[in-house]
Enzyme design. Structure first.
Site, PDB file in Angstrom:
ATOM      1  N   ILE A  81      30.444 -23.566  72.961  1.00  0.00           N
ATOM      2  CA  ILE A  81      31.238 -22.501  72.366  1.00  0.00           C
ATOM      3  C   ILE A  81      30.426 -22.056  71.154  1.00  0.00           C
ATOM      4  O   ILE A  81      29.979 -22.892  70.357  1.00  0.00           O
ATOM      5  CB  ILE A  81      32.653 -22.997  71.979  1.00  0.00           C
ATOM      6  CG1 ILE A  81      33.531 -21.858  71.450  1.00  0.00           C
ATOM      7  CG2 ILE A  81      32.617 -24.137  70.998  1.00  0.00           C
ATOM      8  CD1 ILE A  81      34.994 -22.253  71.230  1.00  0.00           C
ATOM      9  N   SER A  82      30.175 -20.772  71.037  1.00  0.00           N
ATOM     10  CA  SER A  82      29.332 -20.256  69.954  1.00  0.00           C
ATOM     11  C   SER A  82      30.010 -20.382  68.598  1.00  0.00           C
ATOM     12  O   SER A  82      31.233 -20.460  68.502  1.00  0.00           O
ATOM     13  CB  SER A  82      28.993 -18.782  70.199  1.00  0.00           C
ATOM     14  OG  SER A  82      28.205 -18.638  71.346  1.00  0.00           O
ATOM     15  N   GLU A  83      29.185 -20.352  67.547  1.00  0.00           N
ATOM     16  CA  GLU A  83      29.686 -20.379  66.186  1.00  0.00           C
ATOM     17  C   GLU A  83      30.649 -19.218  65.956  1.00  0.00           C
ATOM     18  O   GLU A  83      30.422 -18.127  66.477  1.00  0.00           O
ATOM     19  CB  GLU A  83      28.543 -20.239  65.174  1.00  0.00           C
ATOM     20  CG  GLU A  83      27.466 -21.276  65.284  1.00  0.00           C
ATOM     21  CD  GLU A  83      26.299 -20.822  66.150  1.00  0.00           C
ATOM     22  OE1 GLU A  83      26.530 -20.399  67.298  1.00  0.00           O
ATOM     23  OE2 GLU A  83      25.166 -20.915  65.690  1.00  0.00           O
TER      24      GLU A  83
END
Length: 152
Positions: A81-83
């Site tokens: 999950i991206s920042e």
């Protein structure tokens, strides 16, 4: 890095003082203010979407204490999950409007799709890893996101 450490410490303090969900709500507010607003994401609708969507629910239980730090986290199958800041920049650039339709490539956990669903009319999301797609679809449906269409 200091903000991430502060967020981890805060979750334990707020979680015990105010209850788990209240602690996560406070951490989302810190995330929105320090990681997004202070770094130039000023669109109120985008900030409101990040405040509403509970990022910790898109993670494995053992990683939820890191949900509101500004780093990517493992979601399984070798994916992340991206920042929050990266998701915010991508969302901000799209210039979401309530009449728009968005195509997302790479559903992953479904977090970005949920953010977008708060801002646009329809989200079409494609994921090639079936197990991730099934989990994301189940999660998003249970959260009431009916405007998201899935393709594996």
């Amino acid at each position: 890095m200091k903000v991430s450490i502060l967020l981890i410490i805060c979750i334990f303090c707020f979680g015990s003082l105010y209850g788990e969900e209240a602690g996560y709500t406070r951490l989302r507010k810190i995330m929105v203010n320090q990681l997004l607003l202070d770094r130039g994401i000023t669109d109120k609708r985008v900030l409101d979407a990040f405040m509403k969507v509970k990022r910790h629910l898109f993670l494995k239980k053992e990683l939820r204490n890191k949900a509101y730090g500004d780093y990517s986290l493992d979601i399984g199958e070798g994916q992340i999950i991206s920042e929050p800041y990266i998701v915010a920049i991508m969302t901000y650039i799209v210039g979401p409007g309530s009449d728009k339709k968005v195509l997302e490539i790479g559903t992953g956990s479904g977090y970005s799709a949920a953010i977008l669903a708060e801002l646009v009319k329809h989200v079409y999301t494609i994921e090639y890893i079936e197990s991730l797609a099934i989990r994301a679809k189940k999660r998003l449906r249970s959260m009431g996101y009916g405007s998201i269409k899935f393709k594996i």
